[in-house]
Enzyme design. Structure first.
Site, PDB file in Angstrom:
ATOM      1  CB  ALA A  46      14.913 -54.780  12.091  1.00 30.66           C
TER       2      ALA A  46
ATOM      3  CG  HIS B 270       6.026 -43.365  -2.367  1.00 30.64           C
ATOM      4  ND1 HIS B 270       5.053 -42.741  -1.635  1.00 30.64           N
ATOM      5  CD2 HIS B 270       7.156 -43.277  -1.614  1.00 30.64           C
ATOM      6  CE1 HIS B 270       5.551 -42.298  -0.497  1.00 30.64           C
ATOM      7  NE2 HIS B 270       6.833 -42.614  -0.470  1.00 30.64           N
TER       8      HIS B 270
ATOM      9  CG  ASN C 162      18.338 -46.846  -0.955  1.00 27.15           C
ATOM     10  OD1 ASN C 162      19.302 -46.943  -0.198  1.00 27.15           O
ATOM     11  ND2 ASN C 162      17.338 -46.019  -0.717  1.00 27.15           N
TER      12      ASN C 162
ATOM     13  CG  ASP D 154       1.808 -41.918  -1.411  1.00 28.58           C
ATOM     14  OD1 ASP D 154       2.492 -40.931  -1.131  1.00 28.58           O
ATOM     15  OD2 ASP D 154       2.311 -43.023  -1.690  1.00 28.58           O
TER      16      ASP D 154
ATOM     17  CB  ILE E 197      10.018 -47.304   9.113  1.00 25.08           C
ATOM     18  CG1 ILE E 197      10.051 -46.003   8.309  1.00 25.08           C
ATOM     19  CG2 ILE E 197       8.739 -48.079   8.825  1.00 25.08           C
ATOM     20  CD1 ILE E 197       9.984 -46.185   6.809  1.00 25.08           C
TER      21      ILE E 197
ATOM     22  CD  GLN F 104      17.832 -56.543   1.845  1.00 25.18           C
ATOM     23  OE1 GLN F 104      16.716 -56.141   1.556  1.00 25.18           O
ATOM     24  NE2 GLN F 104      18.469 -56.141   2.926  1.00 25.18           N
TER      25      GLN F 104
ATOM     26  N   GLY G 237      16.071 -49.308  12.254  1.00 30.71           N
ATOM     27  CA  GLY G 237      15.790 -47.939  11.803  1.00 30.71           C
ATOM     28  C   GLY G 237      14.511 -47.360  12.382  1.00 30.71           C
TER      29      GLY G 237
ATOM     30  NE  ARG H  59      11.775 -37.473  -0.109  1.00 33.62           N
ATOM     31  CZ  ARG H  59      10.939 -36.618  -0.674  1.00 33.62           C
ATOM     32  NH1 ARG H  59      11.388 -35.714  -1.523  1.00 33.62           N
ATOM     33  NH2 ARG H  59       9.640 -36.670  -0.418  1.00 33.62           N
TER      34      ARG H  59
END
Ligand code: NAD
Ligand code: LMR
Length: 325
Positions: A11, A186, A104, A158, A15, A111, A13, A91
């Site tokens: 949160a 993806h 990751n 995408d 995005i 989590q 970050g 990346r």
């Protein structure tokens, strides 16, 4: 008043900095729904989270019920209705998304174990952190209390990219385009598929497109768009990713009139392994996702989707030791 709890990881970050504000200002939930937003990041990012919290407050969002900022996953996931797993390393230039796998994987494993203990069984989980499809597999493996149907990975970015590129090519609005789907992973093996695509309900414009443009320009452009953004921005996509997460969540909550692309783990009629998260043409009605199993694949389409499946099976092999735990 009805309350929905939405958890966002990562949160602090990039995005999340778009996503939180899109969700709270958006129209996914009706006016009588208030949103509790649970923001999780790692301990060193708690200071940033405090700043994000103040900014959310300063927007005076009518839809906001409350904000929790925390570095404790059990607090973040408790009673959550929607869990958006964004927090992960992105990346950088020259990397493939699969290069992030081992870095990751442990985030998603840890989590998922906590989600399994504290989250509602009805909670919907959207996996965004890369490589998203294989991280979704890790979540599915370690959060067995959550039904597989409630776990999806993000492919909408995408799909949106493909729509926008086609819209520019044909000089048609994006909302006139339907049935444009993206199959597979993806990654650079994904297959944006125009075979069934309609413009204002009609296939004639798309059928006239030169195959050379589809094969040499359209497909690779969509496949490599993430890398193109990194090349120019120096950082991976964030606002467009947040917008796609918003669209994905909207489709889950409000269903969709169009075919959707999301990573799901399902039995299917396309000879794709049901042990990986793979993007298919999906129908979402009454918030229930089903695969549209009725499409006839050309030999070329089948080749593309098998290549993406092979890549996802390789990714699964790389994390096989983690999945044994
Ligand atoms: P970012 O580096 O800006 O933010 C990531 C955040 O996650 C950081 O604040 C970091 O502290 C946090 N984090 C790290 N470990 C954590 C943990 N264990 N728990 C909670 N938070 C943790 O990255 P970003 O640009 O926001 O991207 C996040 C992820 O989303 C990346 O993996 C990126 O590749 C991926 N992504 C996926 C798509 C997609 O379409 N699936 C699109 C764009 C980006
Ligand atoms: C994207 O598609 O933009 C994201 O997955 C980030 C990346 O690494 O390409």
């Amino acid at each position: 008043m009805n309350k929905q709890i939405i958890t966002i990881t990562g949160a602090a970050g990039n995005i999340a900095y778009s996503l939180i504000f899109r969700i709270l200002s958006g129209s996914i939930f009706s006016d009588n729904v208030k949103i509790q937003i649970n923001l999780l990041d790692i301990t060193p990012a708690l200071g940033i989270l405090k700043g994000v919290k103040y900014e959310i407050e300063d927007c005076a969002f009518e839809k906001l019920d409350s904000i929790i900022i925390t570095d404790k996953p059990d607090e973040a996931f408790a009673d959550s209705d929607y869990i958006l797993l964004v927090g992960a390393k992105p990346r950088s230039k020259g990397m493939q998304r699969a290069d992030l796998l081992l870095d990751n994987a442990s985030i998603f494993q840890k989590q998922a174990i906590i989600i399994n203990e504290v989250a509602k069984k009805t909670s919907q989980i959207i996996v965004v952190g890369n490589p998203a499809n294989t991280n979704a597999l890790i979540v599915q493996h370690f959060a067995k209390n959550i039904p597989d149907e409630n776990i999806t990975s993000l492919m909408r970015l995408d799909q949106n990219r493909a729509k926008s590129i086609l819209s520019n090519k044909l000089k048609q609005t994006v909302d006139s385009i339907s049935r444009l789907i993206v199959w597979g992973n993806h990654s650079a093996t994904q297959y944006p598929d125009l075979t069934n695509t309609l413009i204002s309900g009609d296939d004639s414009l798309v059928k006239k497109i030169d195959m050379t443009w589809i094969i040499e320009t359209f497909i690779p452009r969509v496949q490599k768009r993430g890398a193109e953004i990194i090349e120019h921005r120096g950082k991976s996509s964030a606002a467009s990713a947040a917008s796609a997460i918003y669209d994905h969540l909207n489709a889950l909550v409000n269903s969709s009139n169009d075919w959707e692309s999301m990573g799901v783990m399902r039995s299917n009629d396309y000879d794709i392994s049901n042990e990986i998260f793979f993007s298919y043409p999906l129908i979402i009605e009454n918030s229930i996702i089903s695969i549209n199993n009725d499409l006839k694949l050309t030999d070329d389409s089948f080749k593309y989707i098998k290549e993406s499946e092979a890549e996802l099976l390789t990714e699964r092999n790389i994390i096989r030791s983690i999945l044994k735990d």
